[in-house]
Every structure is written in C-alpha cells, then in structure tokens.
Design an enzyme around this catalytic site. Structure first.
Site, short mmCIF file in Angstrom:
data_model
loop_
_atom_site.label_atom_id
_atom_site.label_comp_id
_atom_site.label_asym_id
_atom_site.label_seq_id
_atom_site.Cartn_x
_atom_site.Cartn_y
_atom_site.Cartn_z
N ARG A 39 -9.22 -12.88 -1.79
CA ARG A 39 -7.81 -13.74 -2.15
C ARG A 39 -7.15 -14.17 -0.96
NH1 ARG A 39 -5.91 -10.58 1.18
NH2 ARG A 39 -4.49 -8.86 0.95
N HIS B 295 -10.47 -9.73 -4.84
CA HIS B 295 -11.73 -10.33 -4.19
C HIS B 295 -12.96 -10.31 -5.00
CE1 HIS B 295 -9.39 -9.51 -0.34
NE2 HIS B 295 -9.34 -8.32 -0.63
N CYS C 250 -9.60 -2.73 1.83
CA CYS C 250 -10.05 -2.88 0.60
C CYS C 250 -11.39 -3.29 0.39
CB CYS C 250 -9.09 -3.73 -0.06
SG CYS C 250 -8.76 -5.12 0.88
N GLY D 165 -19.04 -6.41 7.70
CA GLY D 165 -20.26 -5.78 8.14
C GLY D 165 -20.12 -4.68 9.06
N ILE E 125 0.91 -1.24 -0.01
CA ILE E 125 0.09 -0.09 -0.09
C ILE E 125 0.74 1.24 0.09
CG2 ILE E 125 -1.61 1.25 1.23
CD1 ILE E 125 -2.86 -1.40 -0.04
N GLY F 131 -5.93 -2.34 8.58
CA GLY F 131 -5.51 -3.49 9.29
C GLY F 131 -5.55 -3.00 10.62
P1 NAD Z 1 3.06 -4.91 3.53
O1 NAD Z 1 3.66 -5.85 4.40
O2 NAD Z 1 3.24 -5.07 1.94
O3 NAD Z 1 3.88 -3.59 3.67
C1 NAD Z 1 4.23 -3.05 5.13
C2 NAD Z 1 5.50 -2.34 5.02
O4 NAD Z 1 5.84 -1.87 6.24
C3 NAD Z 1 6.68 -3.41 4.85
O5 NAD Z 1 7.52 -2.56 3.86
C4 NAD Z 1 7.59 -3.61 5.87
O6 NAD Z 1 8.76 -3.64 5.86
C5 NAD Z 1 7.04 -2.31 6.77
N1 NAD Z 1 7.26 -2.17 8.18
C6 NAD Z 1 6.94 -3.39 9.00
N2 NAD Z 1 7.26 -3.01 10.10
C7 NAD Z 1 7.42 -1.69 10.23
C8 NAD Z 1 7.73 -0.63 11.22
N3 NAD Z 1 7.81 -1.04 12.62
N4 NAD Z 1 8.00 0.64 11.03
C9 NAD Z 1 8.15 1.16 9.42
N5 NAD Z 1 7.75 0.21 8.51
C10 NAD Z 1 7.40 -1.26 8.83
O7 NAD Z 1 1.82 -4.51 4.27
P2 NAD Z 1 0.57 -3.87 3.12
O8 NAD Z 1 -0.23 -4.93 2.22
O9 NAD Z 1 0.92 -2.63 2.57
O10 NAD Z 1 -0.48 -3.20 4.34
C11 NAD Z 1 -0.36 -2.23 4.84
C12 NAD Z 1 -1.61 -2.00 5.82
O11 NAD Z 1 -2.69 -1.61 4.73
C13 NAD Z 1 -2.39 -2.76 6.69
O12 NAD Z 1 -3.17 -2.15 7.65
C14 NAD Z 1 -3.29 -3.60 5.78
O13 NAD Z 1 -4.30 -4.20 6.53
C15 NAD Z 1 -3.83 -2.40 5.02
N6 NAD Z 1 -4.26 -2.86 3.64
C16 NAD Z 1 -3.79 -3.96 2.92
C17 NAD Z 1 -4.29 -4.35 1.90
C18 NAD Z 1 -3.47 -5.16 1.03
O14 NAD Z 1 -4.39 -6.06 0.20
N7 NAD Z 1 -2.36 -5.62 0.74
C19 NAD Z 1 -5.33 -3.49 1.34
C20 NAD Z 1 -5.98 -2.81 2.13
C21 NAD Z 1 -5.46 -2.23 3.26
#
Ligand code: NAD
Length: 335
Positions: free
Chosen positions: A169, A221, A141, A196, A14, A111
């Site tokens: 997914r 999804h 998402c 929900g 993200i 998250g």
């Molecule tokens: P990701 O694991 O792809 O990326 C997270 C990043 O944060 C990584 O680069 C990791 O190295 C870094 N990181 C880990 N610990 C850290 C710390 N303490 N300080 C700084 N950086 C740190 O995760 P993502 O999929 O991008 O998800 C991020 C957020 O977005 C979550 O809350 C997730 O639920 C939400 N989200 C994800 C999706 C998806 O499908 N991937 C969709 C919507 C929302």
C-alpha cells in the site's frame, strides 16, 4: 500480581492501537502516552483516560490547547516498566539513550534497524529470544506477515527457498502526504528488496528473497508467495497447517480483494475495522510442479499489534511459553 506498567511513546497509527490492546490485557496497563501536538488524537487519548506526556519544549503548546500534561518523555519512561516506542521510523533510535538513562525496557517498531535493539521479534518465530531482554524490535507489518507463514512451513516441511513479491500500500488511510496516487512504483528498484533480509533478522537460516512495488491503495499489502519445500506435501497439508495458526485467517466466500477483507473487519465489529491476522486465500494454496504458491493480504495498521503485546510479556518474563502468551493475547483482543 502487580500489572506491568507500559508507556506508549508516539501515539499515532501503531501507538494508539498498542495502547488499546494493552488495556485489554489483565497483566499489563498503560501508565501514559506521549504526543507532540495537541490534535484530535491527543484529545481522544485524554477522553480514554490516558495520562498525556510531551517533550519538555511542547508542554506550553499542550497546556494552551487545554490538554493537561503529566510530564515530559523522560518522566513517562521513568514511571514505566516498558516503553513501546511507536514514533516514526528513524526517530525512535534517538530515544535509546533516554531509555538507558531511566533503566526502562523498550520495544521499537519495524521502521528502526535491527541493530538498535539487537533482537527482532515475531511471536510464533522467536518468542524465547526476547525473554528478559531490555530492548526488542517488533518487525514491520510485511515481515510479521511473512514470518507467520514461513515459520510453520519451515518447522513442518522445511523451506528450501522462498520467493515473495510484495505489493505494498502506498500510504495509510489517514496519510495525506504520501503517494503514488496514479502509478505503480518498483520500490526499491534495486533487487532483491530489503524485506528478505529483514525476515532473516528473525529466522536467520531461511533462504528468502523478495521484490516489492508500491501501489495507489491505502488498505492492505498483498503478497504472492512461491516456496520450495524440503518434504513432499500437498496443498491440503498446507491448508491444515495454516488452519492451526491462530494468526492466519482464511478468506473466501466471495472475498476477492483487499477492499472486501476490510469490509469483513468492520462487519466483525473489530476496533477500527482492524484485521490482525494474515488473510490467506485458501483457494489460492496450490502445489504446482512441486512448488507451493499462495496469496495473502496483510493489514499494515494492525497485524503487528498482538506481537507488541507478546513482546512485552516475553521481555518482562510474565510468560515463558510462546503459545500461552499468544493464546492470552488473542483471547483478550478477540482474535
Ligand atoms: P505515525 O506517524 O502514524 O505515528 C507516529 C506518532 O509519533 C505520531 O503521533 C507523531 O506525532 C509522534 N511523534 C513524532 N515524533 C515524535 C517524538 N520525537 N516523540 C514522541 N512522539 C513523536 O507512525 P506509525 O505508522 O504509527 O509508525 C510508527 C512505527 O511503526 C514506525 O517505525 C513504522 O515503521 C512502524 N510501523 C508502521 C506501520 C504502518 O503501516 N503504519 C506498520 C508496521 C510498523
């Protein structure tokens, strides 16, 4: 006018997309990103010209790998007007005290729990609620995808009740640790699912209940929606309404699966092949015995990206009109 200074804490799936989308806007800029490891994504951030920050204890690892570090996470937050926290779910909440200390506005992702920010955001549904706020959470998402269709349906026809099955997914395409790879997993088994109640953090009065299963796919999804509406309307009325939604795209013309939607994203020349809009099969929009049914697919890696840009604009009061912010974001991203 000075641009709003935005920092990305957590440059993963993200975070890197939000960084690129912010850089396309004229009223905001990226002043830094944070990484915890000197991997290929860190190198790409350097090549894009982003200043790299890292937790204090990781500075020497980065420097040993030849990555120039601009400071620690606190330095980054102190230099920014808004931090978009894109660290993994459950990690972001640990950063709240730091953002309070530096007096920096912060956006978390889906998250994290609603209570962390106290304001859960979807641009078309409740933009005004985020105006001037210090802390906002851009919903997940799936929740984003649901809000984008339920809000216009509710405003125009009244949603009596919505029942949704989410086929999720299992993992993102770059994720080698999660599964299943050969099973269908009711997730959660206890019903209804949390999705929900998550929609209700944005649209509190809505009667919406969801069930969810995880499938061995990484692309998108898929939602099956069944909705009872207050006002009588036809499938054509619903199609007309969805046609007016800039973040809803109709799919058809031989597209019968999520795989073909992802191919369309690449054919459109979208960055990373992203599909920012809800993809609704217009042919599936049906009124059956007075109830509305349709299918939509959601690209989990990218549908929340324009919402993060709008959340920045609302929190910093760069724009008070939701439709104007949405239009600016869309134009700059090419939606
Ligand atoms: P990701 O694991 O792809 O990326 C997270 C990043 O944060 C990584 O680069 C990791 O190295 C870094 N990181 C880990 N610990 C850290 C710390 N303490 N300080 C700084 N950086 C740190 O995760 P993502 O999929 O991008 O998800 C991020 C957020 O977005 C979550 O809350 C997730 O639920 C939400 N989200 C994800 C999706 C998806 O499908 N991937 C969709 C919507 C929302």
């Amino acid at each position: 006018m000075a641009k709003i200074k935005v920092a990305i804490n957590g440059y993963g799936t993200i975070g890197k997309r939000v960084a690129d989308a912010v850089m396309l806007q004229e009223d905001m800029e990226i002043i830094g990103i944070s990484k915890t490891r000197p991997n290929f994504e860190t190198q790409m951030a350097v090549e894009k010209g982003f200043d790299v920050y890292t937790p204090a204890e990781k500075v020497s690892d980065m420097e040993k790998a030849g990555i120039e570090v601009s400071g620690n996470i606190e330095d980054m937050a102190a230099n920014a007007d808004v931090v978009v926290d894109c660290t993994p779910g459950g990690v972001g909440e640990n950063n709240k005290a730091l953002y309070e200390k530096t007096g920096t506005k912060a956006i978390w992702q889906g998250g994290e729990d609603h209570e962390l920010a106290g304001c859960s955001f979807n641009a078309i549904s409740n933009y005004s609620e985020a105006l001037g706020k210090d802390f906002v959470r851009v919903v997940s998402c799936n929740t984003t995808g649901l809000c984008r269709v339920l809000t216009p349906l509710d405003r125009n026809f009244g949603v009596k009740k919505a029942r949704v099955t989410l086929m999720r997914r299992a993992a993102d395409p770059n994720d080698i640790k999660k599964g299943p790879i050969n099973a269908i997993v009711p997730n959660p088994i206890k019903l209804p699912s949390h999705h929900g109640p998550d929609v209700k953090t944005v649209i509190p009065h809505l009667d919406v209940a969801t069930t969810a299963v995880k499938l061995p796919t990484t692309l998108m999804h898929l939602h099956t929606l069944n909705i009872e509406l207050e006002k009588e309307c036809s499938a054509e009325d619903v199609k007309e309404l969805f046609e007016q939604q800039s973040r809803v795209r109709f799919v058809g013309q031989g597209i019968t699966s999520t795989a073909e939607i992802m191919e369309l994203g690449k054919d459109l020349g979208r960055p990373r092949g992203d599909m920012w809009e809800n993809c609704v099969w217009d042919e599936s929009i049906t009124m059956y015995e007075g109830e509305l049914y349709f299918f939509q697919a959601i690209h989990q890696e990218s549908d929340v990206i324009p919402e993060n840009v709008d959340a920045i604009r609302a929190m910093t009061e760069l724009e008070s009109d939701p439709l104007k912010s949405i239009a600016i974001t869309n134009k700059n991203m090419g939606i």
